[in-house]
Design an enzyme around this catalytic site. Structure first.
Site, mmCIF file in Angstrom:
data_model
loop_
_atom_site.group_PDB
_atom_site.id
_atom_site.type_symbol
_atom_site.label_atom_id
_atom_site.label_comp_id
_atom_site.label_asym_id
_atom_site.label_seq_id
_atom_site.Cartn_x
_atom_site.Cartn_y
_atom_site.Cartn_z
ATOM 1 N N GLU A 169 0.830 -1.212 0.000
ATOM 2 C CA GLU A 169 0.000 0.000 0.000
ATOM 3 C C GLU A 169 0.867 1.266 0.000
ATOM 4 O O GLU A 169 0.502 2.267 -0.607
ATOM 5 C CB GLU A 169 -0.961 0.003 1.190
ATOM 6 C CG GLU A 169 -1.934 -1.186 1.242
ATOM 7 C CD GLU A 169 -2.746 -1.402 -0.040
ATOM 8 O OE1 GLU A 169 -3.063 -0.400 -0.720
ATOM 9 O OE2 GLU A 169 -3.048 -2.566 -0.367
ATOM 10 N N GLU B 200 -0.444 -0.657 -10.001
ATOM 11 C CA GLU B 200 0.021 -1.923 -9.437
ATOM 12 C C GLU B 200 1.535 -2.053 -9.600
ATOM 13 O O GLU B 200 2.204 -2.656 -8.768
ATOM 14 C CB GLU B 200 -0.717 -3.074 -10.132
ATOM 15 C CG GLU B 200 -0.654 -4.390 -9.403
ATOM 16 C CD GLU B 200 -1.438 -4.440 -8.102
ATOM 17 O OE1 GLU B 200 -2.195 -3.479 -7.789
ATOM 18 O OE2 GLU B 200 -1.276 -5.428 -7.361
#
Lengths: 556, 556
Positions: free
Chosen positions: B319, B350
């Protein structure tokens, strides 16, 4: 298991799915004018009423988000996020401004306000009509340019006020204050051309009230308070040594109190009073406040002073009082998210916080049965102190210069002074440049003390710098209403004081729920609510009697 | 001091003052059509461009609040507040839908898209034009009724999917999936009539990509992965006893790990990686996620498993990777709050999370220099474990049925399967009822294991149930891009691996900032970004090479 960490992106998508379901249910409120006109033919007013409700519900939902953004800003936002947050809140405020003055609301109101429709409406629907009209006039009658001008002026004035207060120099602030009064008068006359501007200002916070009505109440209040304070002061002076001992033996001398433990105590008390933690939270912030997104999500904050636990404790009780009012609103289809389900007025809101803070939290019964045992449980060093010590320590009368730190006996005089000055500013009988003199003269006359400078005098409150006039009276109306409600509760609830001593504080909920919380904005004014709830007129007499009995016992 | 507790009401007023200042600055974007036409005469396009920026900035601000509402819901909202929150988010989503398809945006775009204007624009302005057109088409070409229909369908389908998965019975879900495919095809054809619907679906998440391009990449990837996995598995089998020992000596056997301490470790690592806590927060939630309101306020969450600290730790690193991308966006006047400042695509997002999770967090250097010393510092019982133990423990290849728990070697095959099936569903070559068979056949063929039931097979992911098709490829494109970026970073940064070993993780910021974070959505696709950043085409070769080298060393 590493990929188990779902990415933000997929999360966003699922939220959007969830959201768009709501979108599907949301009304299409941007119907064109022609659609609207077509829809009126052959339709009963009930359909229009429903449409009005839908428009208002959407507004209420967005107001909830605005409150959330404000809460987050005060409770946890990263320091760097301030500018972006201001833009975000500004954007939503702009959207709300457009929705509140949507011409379609005006068109629907025009139909619903006809005599024949009104005759068919019930109490709730009539109240809804009244509240929607109030909001629509307020938002639609003032041109955007003027709002912008006022906003820029108040923002600038606030900064000037901060500087003026630091330098303790009213003359810096005076020209801005004059402009603020002028622009607020202008706006008030646009909203209600036939009304005294100061009445329109008051009506924003205390609907259905007028300066004349407040003056009548405040004159009686002043007439009762001045001799009472004199009497109490004389009593204090006749026991000089005791009064001195009192000062040296104040609760403040027992600190420090661990802040985490204080917070736990506050949660304990909040629970006991009946704050519903499934529909709310208690957090910490620089200034305590209550914010509500909906009756099902009401958040309060408190702050904690390591040296003096009563600060955080009484603050929390005060906010829980506000929060119970918000959580207690009725979520039926006829009320939920509509203006009639909003708090009636600032005075009534304050009556709820002060009900719990003063009528309960500052009572002898509370300290005997709840407060002292709790303090003994959480703070070993307080074990030697009796309930009466706590009670006496937080109930003291002391003439002082600063409103926010005044006690419950002298506080109303601070308010009366502000009310008299505001009224004078608005009707022209007091000039801005004379304000410090008029202020100081009244402090000498009513409170017997003279402010040594503007900072501790006329510059102490921020309200005026934000263009906020007519708000002060609500504080004291709230205090009066709290005593009247408590007296009425005593009639309804057998042995109320005994129940408080036993810690059964929730015994008060049914009374407050029925008389205040669930009545929302259905009564047209605090006057009407008090009459409904107590059978008596709103009056300062019970308040004066409460103060006289309580403090005479303490001091005489 | 009791009255020092400011009431909610006064707080609200001061907020409104603060807010309305923003309102004053906010653009009046509800200009009527005639105003708009008038304003076009004799005006340079730059003014229109500015107006477009203002419209988009307001949208971005409101999107920030929608994200805040979502964050609050997942992190701290009282349980009772769910329904009201859904209504609030629905109301704001409806407002946003109207703003995104505001006809004025279409009118401005039509002018700006003319040849002569485009010739005068710079790269950033052209990108802005492209992104605004993409958004405008997406939101303006699909009628409200269809959106509503799709929303209701996906919501219902989600619930059916939950039930079908519980019962492990695909046939329950099949008719809904068919309808979802049909409606998404219909919507895609409205957004881009001349394009393959599946390409339009992909473009939502991975702009500038197409199924054909992904197929080419994935075929090469598959051709490389199948023999690699076979080789690694054979190597594992030839050291059976060692592999068994490995299993019994897994990190999971060293728990429990105090959750509060785990959180502290994660904060420590986040700080070390360079997460800016003045512009963000780390909280706890059921599913880890990153949410961004603005580059100055980016919040990440993680979750902690008492038995297995790597779950929370690697989740937090993942994260933080997302968050650095969000915090690193450029806040200049030309970029701030505009579509060109948004993350380029889900694949690129990503790539940033996986860059930190895999290239750094799963590297031997990281565990030698940062990970192991930190674990030893915080958890006494881990002191006997060597860096290599940690490294081996979190880098394991194991064929498995479930995508979200797959390792980095086998994960892409899960994606390839989903891509092939989605594409077949959209071009009609695969029928919905054949999906379980087609799914299972591929799991046997590519991964050598057969799902024993639908729950562990075709029903495992929620994406399709929400009408989300074309998203899966981004996960693996991200993994590939991460390896390409890391290879390029090694060219730019002398002794990069040594710096990682020393814990100088922020040494990577300038490279990522320049090549990825500050480029926002200016490059038209992930392909273009990779070419810009690395000088090479986006390709699976570096990814395959990375996996082969790393896992051959581990297993062979």
């Amino acid at each position: 298991k590493l990929q188990n960490t779902s990415t933000m992106v997929y999360n966003t998508i699922t939220s959007l799915v969830r959201l768009s379901l709501q979108l599907a249910k949301a009304p299409i409120f941007a119907l064109t004018n022609s659609t609207f006109r077509k829809s009126m033919t052959g339709q009963r007013w009930a359909t229009l009423y429903d449409e009005l409700c839908e428009l208002r519900r959407e507004i209420s939902s967005l107001e909830g988000l605005l409150n959330l953004a404000d809460w987050d800003q005060q409770v946890g936002m990263p320091t760097g996020g301030g500018e972006a947050r201001a833009r975000q809140m500004g954007a939503l405020t702009a959207v709300l401004a457009r929705m509140r003055k949507d011409p379609k609301i005006g068109e629907i109101l025009a139909v619903l306000e006809t005599e024949e429709v009104r005759n068919e409406m019930d109490e709730m629907q009539l109240a809804m009509l009244r509240e929607c009209r109030r909001s629509f006039n307020k938002y639609s009658r003032v041109p955007d340019d003027l709002i912008r001008e006022e906003t820029e002026l108040s923002s600038m004035s606030y900064n000037i006020w901060v500087e003026a207060r630091e330098k303790s120099d009213f003359s810096l602030f005076a020209p801005y204050l004059q402009q603020l009064v002028d622009i607020r008068r202008k706006i008030a006359l646009l909203i209600a051309p036939d009304r005294e501007p100061y009445d329109t200002e008051i009506d924003q916070y205390e609907k259905g009230m007028s300066a004349a009505r407040i003056e009548a109440i405040f004159n009686e209040l002043k007439a009762g308070l001045l001799p009472l304070i004199k009497k109490l002061d004389e009593a204090k002076e006749s026991h000089v040594s005791e009064a001195l001992a009192e000062d040296s033996d104040h609760l403040k001398n027992y600190g420090p109190f661990d802040v985490a433990v204080q917070e736990e105590v506050c949660k304990h008390i909040a629970e006991k009073i009946g704050f519903d933690f499934e529909k709310g939270q208690l957090n910490t912030s620089v200034h305590p406040f209550t914010i509500s997104y909906h009756p099902t999500d009401v958040r309060i904050t408190s702050r904690y002073d390591e040296e003096y636990f009563a600060e955080g404790l009484m603050g929390a009780i005060h906010e829980v009082g506000h929060a119970l009012y918000e959580q207690g609103r009725k979520c039926t289809d006829e009320m939920d998210d509509l203006p009639i389900n909003e708090a009636l007025s600032m005075g009534v809101h304050e009556s709820q916080s002060l009900f719990w803070e003063r009528m309960i939290g500052q009572s002898a019964e509370f300290w005997e049965g709840v407060g002292a045992p709790l303090m003994h449980e959480y703070f070993d060093k307080l074990k030697p102190l009796s309930p009466s010590f706590f009670y006496k320590s937080i109930n003291r009368m002391q003439r002082s210069l600063i409103r926010v730190s005044a006690d419950e006996v002298t506080y109303p005089l601070h308010i009366v002074i502000r009310f008299e000055l505001e009224r004078g500013l608005f009707d022209g009988s007091i000039k801005v440049e004379d304000l410090p003199r008029e202020w100081n003269r009244r402090y000498v006359e009513y409170l017997g003390i003279e402010p040594p400078n503007d900072a501790e005098g006329v510059l102490q409150d921020s309200h005026w710098s934000g263009g906020c006039f007519g708000y002060f009276p609500s504080y004291t109306l709230g205090a009066m209403i709290a005593t009247q409600l408590f007296a009425a509760a005593q009639q309804c609830i057998p042995n109320l004081k005994e129940e408080i001593r036993k810690g059964n504080l929730r015994v008060l909920h049914p009374f407050l729920r029925e008389k205040v919380w669930e009545r929302g904005s259905i009564p047209p004014s605090a006057d009407a609510l008090v009459k409904e709830a107590t059978g008596e007129e709103l009056s300062c007499k019970p308040f004066l009697q409460y103060l006289d009995e309580k403090y005479s016992r303490l001091y005489c």
